[in-house]
Each structure stands twice: as C-alpha cells, then as structure tokens.
Design a protein around this motif. Sequence first.
Motif, short mmCIF file in Angstrom:
data_model
loop_
_atom_site.label_atom_id
_atom_site.label_comp_id
_atom_site.label_asym_id
_atom_site.label_seq_id
_atom_site.Cartn_x
_atom_site.Cartn_y
_atom_site.Cartn_z
N ALA A 24 0.82 -1.21 0.00
CA ALA A 24 0.00 0.00 0.00
C ALA A 24 0.85 1.26 0.00
CB ALA A 24 -0.91 0.00 1.23
N GLY A 25 2.12 1.13 0.36
CA GLY A 25 3.02 2.27 0.42
C GLY A 25 4.15 1.99 1.39
N GLU A 46 1.84 -3.04 4.23
CA GLU A 46 1.07 -4.06 3.50
C GLU A 46 -0.36 -3.61 3.27
OE1 GLU A 46 2.47 -6.60 2.10
OE2 GLU A 46 4.41 -6.28 3.04
N ARG A 47 -0.88 -2.78 4.20
CA ARG A 47 -2.26 -2.31 4.09
C ARG A 47 -2.37 -0.95 4.78
NH1 ARG A 47 -4.97 -2.83 8.80
NH2 ARG A 47 -3.97 -4.06 10.40
N ASP A 52 -4.95 5.21 9.85
CA ASP A 52 -3.76 5.68 9.14
C ASP A 52 -4.07 6.90 8.29
OD1 ASP A 52 -2.12 3.64 10.10
OD2 ASP A 52 -2.44 2.36 8.34
N GLN A 53 -3.08 7.74 8.13
CA GLN A 53 -3.16 8.84 7.18
C GLN A 53 -2.20 8.54 6.05
OE1 GLN A 53 -2.98 12.77 8.80
NE2 GLN A 53 -2.64 13.71 6.84
N LEU A 62 3.19 7.54 1.63
CA LEU A 62 3.61 7.35 3.01
C LEU A 62 2.37 7.04 3.83
CD1 LEU A 62 6.14 10.25 3.70
CD2 LEU A 62 6.64 7.83 3.40
N VAL A 63 2.41 5.96 4.59
CA VAL A 63 1.31 5.55 5.44
C VAL A 63 1.74 5.79 6.88
CG1 VAL A 63 -0.18 3.62 6.11
CG2 VAL A 63 0.66 3.79 3.75
N ILE A 64 1.01 6.67 7.57
CA ILE A 64 1.40 7.10 8.92
C ILE A 64 0.27 6.79 9.88
CG2 ILE A 64 2.18 9.06 10.33
CD1 ILE A 64 2.80 10.38 7.48
N ASP A 65 0.59 6.04 10.95
CA ASP A 65 -0.45 5.72 11.93
C ASP A 65 -0.76 6.94 12.78
OD1 ASP A 65 0.91 5.20 14.85
OD2 ASP A 65 2.26 4.70 13.20
#
Length: 108
Positions: A24-25, A46-47, A52-53, A62-65
């Motif tokens: 996913a990124g 992976e997802r 997440d943002q 970029l996937v940021i929690d």
Amino acid sequence: MNIQLTPAARTRMQQFLDTHPAAAGVRFGVRKTGCSGYAYVVDIAERVAANDQVIEQDGVKLVIDESSLSFVDGTEIDFARQGLNSAFVFRNPNVTGECGCGESFTVG
C-alpha cells in the motif's frame, strides 16, 4: 500534515516499493524504544488501517499511523550514503534531544 521527501529518499522508497508491488506504500512513524524514548520506523505498508493517514509525494505513498502524526509532522526525510553505509536521515523540528548513539530521540 507536512512531511517532505528529498529526491534521494523518494528514489530509495520507490526501490523498496518496486520489490513489493502489492504494498500500500511505505509505513513511516515512531515507536517507543532506545535510551531517549522514540525511534523512527520505515517499512513496507502491507495495508492501510482505518486510523492511518496517507500522504502521496511524487508517486510514493507514506502511510502514517495516527499515534505517530504529532511526532513526525514537519519532518524532512532524506537518504544518505557514507562510504559503505546508507540510511534514511530525518530532520524533525519536533525533536528536542537525541541519544549519544543517534538511534533514538525525545520530543518536547
């Protein structure tokens, strides 16, 4: 949310993503660790979870929690090579101190 990738960081992250086409990124965030409190996390996402943002910059997602958002807002991510070593480099205006080994940081 403002996170900037330098051209070198974008290139390196794209290389990671090219080897994981279903990803996913790139996951970017922090985790509690080390002598100063927090360390950065850069890994394949992976997802995308509900909390997440996702920030996209020049084709890199970029996937940021949610729990990391306040710690990483304003960070510039670079990628540097020195001799045989290479690593992501973080310029984070929220950091108020770092441990002697440079592996962890504190925020104010």
